[in-house]
Structure formats: C-alpha cells, structure tokens
Scaffold this motif. Structure first.
Motif, PDB file in Angstrom:
ATOM      1  N   CYS A  93      40.245  35.550  44.516  1.00  0.00           N
ATOM      2  CA  CYS A  93      41.550  34.929  44.767  1.00  0.00           C
ATOM      3  C   CYS A  93      42.114  34.277  43.503  1.00  0.00           C
ATOM      4  N   LEU A 101      43.472  37.224  41.475  1.00  0.00           N
ATOM      5  CA  LEU A 101      44.702  37.774  42.062  1.00  0.00           C
ATOM      6  C   LEU A 101      45.875  36.806  41.906  1.00  0.00           C
ATOM      7  N   LEU A 105      49.970  36.412  42.702  1.00  0.00           N
ATOM      8  CA  LEU A 105      50.063  36.497  44.160  1.00  0.00           C
ATOM      9  C   LEU A 105      50.049  35.094  44.767  1.00  0.00           C
ATOM     10  N   THR A 147      46.996  35.067  49.729  1.00  0.00           N
ATOM     11  CA  THR A 147      45.911  35.832  49.112  1.00  0.00           C
ATOM     12  C   THR A 147      44.574  35.511  49.770  1.00  0.00           C
ATOM     13  N   LEU A 179      46.902  43.320  50.661  1.00  0.00           N
ATOM     14  CA  LEU A 179      47.357  42.887  49.339  1.00  0.00           C
ATOM     15  C   LEU A 179      48.644  43.581  48.949  1.00  0.00           C
ATOM     16  N   LEU A 231      50.690  43.028  45.395  1.00  0.00           N
ATOM     17  CA  LEU A 231      49.801  43.687  44.438  1.00  0.00           C
ATOM     18  C   LEU A 231      50.124  45.174  44.366  1.00  0.00           C
ATOM     19  N   ASP A 249      46.873  48.004  39.930  1.00  0.00           N
ATOM     20  CA  ASP A 249      46.223  46.773  39.474  1.00  0.00           C
ATOM     21  C   ASP A 249      44.821  46.595  40.049  1.00  0.00           C
ATOM     22  N   ALA A 302      41.824  44.200  38.520  1.00  0.00           N
ATOM     23  CA  ALA A 302      41.359  43.050  39.296  1.00  0.00           C
ATOM     24  C   ALA A 302      39.857  43.122  39.523  1.00  0.00           C
ATOM     25  N   LEU A 329      38.448  45.413  47.326  1.00  0.00           N
ATOM     26  CA  LEU A 329      39.865  45.201  47.040  1.00  0.00           C
ATOM     27  C   LEU A 329      40.723  46.350  47.577  1.00  0.00           C
ATOM     28  N   TYR A 353      43.690  45.958  50.013  1.00  0.00           N
ATOM     29  CA  TYR A 353      45.005  46.471  49.637  1.00  0.00           C
ATOM     30  C   TYR A 353      45.618  47.256  50.785  1.00  0.00           C
TER      31      TYR A 353
END
Length: 356
Positions: free
Chosen positions: A246, A249, A255, A260, A309, A314, A318, A322, A346, A350
C-alpha cells in the motif's frame, strides 16, 4: 511455530479522551495538561472548518491554523509546516482530521520534537502509532520514532458524522487492515490478538449500519472504538506485506490511501493465510465467516467499496514496477515474499476477482 506465550509488549505512553463533543470540550484541557501555550492547529482542506472550530475552542493558546495537509505527506508540504511552526514559535501541535493531518503533525514532531495532540475525524488509526511517513521523488518512506507518537488523542465520534459513506467504508476497512497484519506480525502477543479481533469485530459490525444510517452516533462510536483498537495493534507490531504494498501504490503511483488498503487487504491476507492460519482464523471469527479473505472481499462488495486497483487508478503497465518495488527491501512477513508471488497478488487485485 512461535510460542504465543513468549512475547514482549510495549504499552504506548499516551492519554485518550473518548466521548461525543470532546473535540471542542476536551482539546483545550489536553493542551493545558501538557503545559502548551502556543499551539499550531493542522488539518487538510476538507477538514478546515472543523479545525477552525477546534482552534476557537483553544482561545489564545492557538497560534495559527495550517490547513495544507496532503495525502502521503509530501516532503515539501512537511517542510512548509515545520517552517511555519518555527516562525510562530509554536510549542505544540493539534492535528485535526484523518491520517493526512496526523501524518503532517508527526512530520513536525519528528523534525522539531514538539508534542502532538491528535483529534481524529476518520478511522485511519495513525494517531495510535509511532509510525511516520514522507513521500519524496515518487517514493514513500516510513519509520518509527517515539517522538511522533501523540501525547494525547481526543476521540470525538461527532467529528465522523459528516464523513461521506464511501470514505467511512474505506477508512474502516483500512483500520481492519491494521489488525489483520498485527495478528501475524512476528512481534504479536496475546494482548495484540485480543485487541485485533475485537477491533475487526467492532468495525465490521458498524460499517453496514453506517452505510444505511450514516447519522447513527452509536454506530459511529463503535466504529471509532474499533479504529482505536486497530490502530493500537499497528502501533505495537511490525508491518508486513500488505502495508508495504500500500505504501508503494500510494507513494509511487498516487493511489488514494484508504481505497488502496480496501482493495489490497483480501489479496494480501489470502497470500499470507497458508503461513498464518491462526491469524486468518481470528479474522474469520471476527467477521463471523468461514473464509477470511473472501469475507473481507464480500464486505467491500456489500458496501459498494472499490474492489480492484484498476478502478482506483492503477495502470496495468505499472504492475511489474509495483511488484519489483514491493520486494526491493526486506521486511517481516509470515510467508516468503517473492516478486512472482507479489505480481500474482497485484494482478488479482488489479482485476478485482474474488481472492482464491
């Protein structure tokens, strides 16, 4: 396996005042108890009116109001606030608002040693921790220092009444994340476990009511009580994979903080649950559910909170960056952290699919 009855525990040296109306009736008394005579009141733009009301309640003790707190505490924002505190000859700060305001107060305390009083208006929990964070050149760095821990915390459920329902929900789930990570932290303890489970139960029980009755002071009080407990758990333990991701991000990709945490939490717990079954079981008990990661995802779904995300900004391109940043430094986590594993976590977050 860690022996649950082999632990150390640091009680945070702070005073807490918890009651409706306390922001305007108790803050001045807390400043007087600390011997403060020139206090700088801090807030973000959204909470400026409340901050000015608190400033008025302080009377001549208030040296000024600075309503420029920003999410993730950009270092240039912190620099301006530190300079203002020094120019005004402030001998303390009162942070009124959410994590951004308290974070700015901590930045001042870190640089100047000035005592901090926190008057939270969200469920962020930062007021209960010695953790500070600053964002510079697209990266958020954090640390722990007892100097940033507020000397007094004034919890006033009335300040949360105007918190919009979407932010109420995400701020509450953000608080739940603190307890979840505390349950599997290497320095957890029986006391932390008690507070963590109770904190999750209190917030998860209050949020559905607040989604339909946002003006319920009783439900606001239960949620704020839960946030206090969850923040205390974070303050007494080491953060793991969830908070690290977090911070990446938020600090690198900008974000929004609470959203997040809301999105990432079910996937981070699903990643760690095989290595921390007792922690997952405690969260499941608190949520009155069989599967904790899925129950957290379902809670967000029922309350119409963000669940991917992608929907909070996001870009798919990315994800690899990340993931690389998420494993760039070593940190405590119950399950080994690998770049492939974090990338898979992730990607699922996402896409927003239910956690496996």
């Amino acid at each position: 396996m860690k022996n649950f009855l082999d632990f150390s525990y640091d009680a945070q040296p702070m005073r807490v005042v918890f009651r409706p109306g306390a922001a305007l009736t108790a803050t001045a008394g807390e400043a007087e108890r600390l011997g403060l005579r020139r206090v700088l009141v801090l807030s973000g733009a959204r909470g400026a009116d409340t901050a000015r009301a608190v400033a008025d309640s302080l009377g001549d003790v208030c040296a000024g109001v600075h309503a420029e707190a920003k999410m993730h505490v950009p270092v240039e924002v912190a620099d301006r606030a530190v300079e203002l505190a020094r120019t005004l000859g402030a001998d303390g700060c009162v942070a009124v608002g959410g994590g951004s305001a308290v974070g700015l107060g901590k930045a001042i305390a870190l640089r100047t040693g000035l005592p901090l009083i926190a008057v939270p208006s969200t469920y962020a929990g930062s007021e209960m921790t010695p953790v500070w964070g600053l964002t510079e050149n697209g990266a958020k760095r954090t640390g722990r220092d007892p100097a940033v821990l507020p000397r007094s915390v004034v919890y006033d459920p009335e300040l949360t009444l105007e918190l919009p329902v979407p932010l109420t929900v995400t701020s509450g789930i953000n608080a739940i994340a603190h307890s979840v990570e505390a349950l599997y932290a290497p320095d957890t303890s029986p006391l932390i476990a008690l507070m963590a489970e109770e904190g999750v139960r209190a917030i998860a029980g209050a949020l559905p009511q607040l989604a339909t009755e946002p003006g319920s002071l009783e439900a606001r009080s239960r949620a704020l009580y839960g946030a206090w407990l969850c923040g205390s758990c974070l303050g007494g333990t080491t953060m793991g994979l969830h908070h690290k991701l977090c911070h990446v991000l938020g600090g690198t990709f900008g974000l929004p903080h609470a959203e997040t945490h809301t999105v990432v939490l079910p996937y981070a717990l699903a990643y760690n649950a095989p290595a921390a079954p007792e922690a997952a079981a405690a969260v499941a008990r608190a949520l009155d559910a069989g599967d904790a990661p899925r129950a957290l995802w379902d809670l967000a779904r029922r309350l119409d909170a963000p669940r991917s995300l992608a929907e909070i900004g996001l870009k798919e391109d990315d994800l690899a960056t990340a993931a690389a940043q998420g494993v760039s430094q070593e940190y405590a986590n119950p399950r080994p952290v690998t770049e492939d594993g974090v990338l898979a976590l992730l990607r699922a977050a996402y896409e927003g699919t239910p956690p496996a």
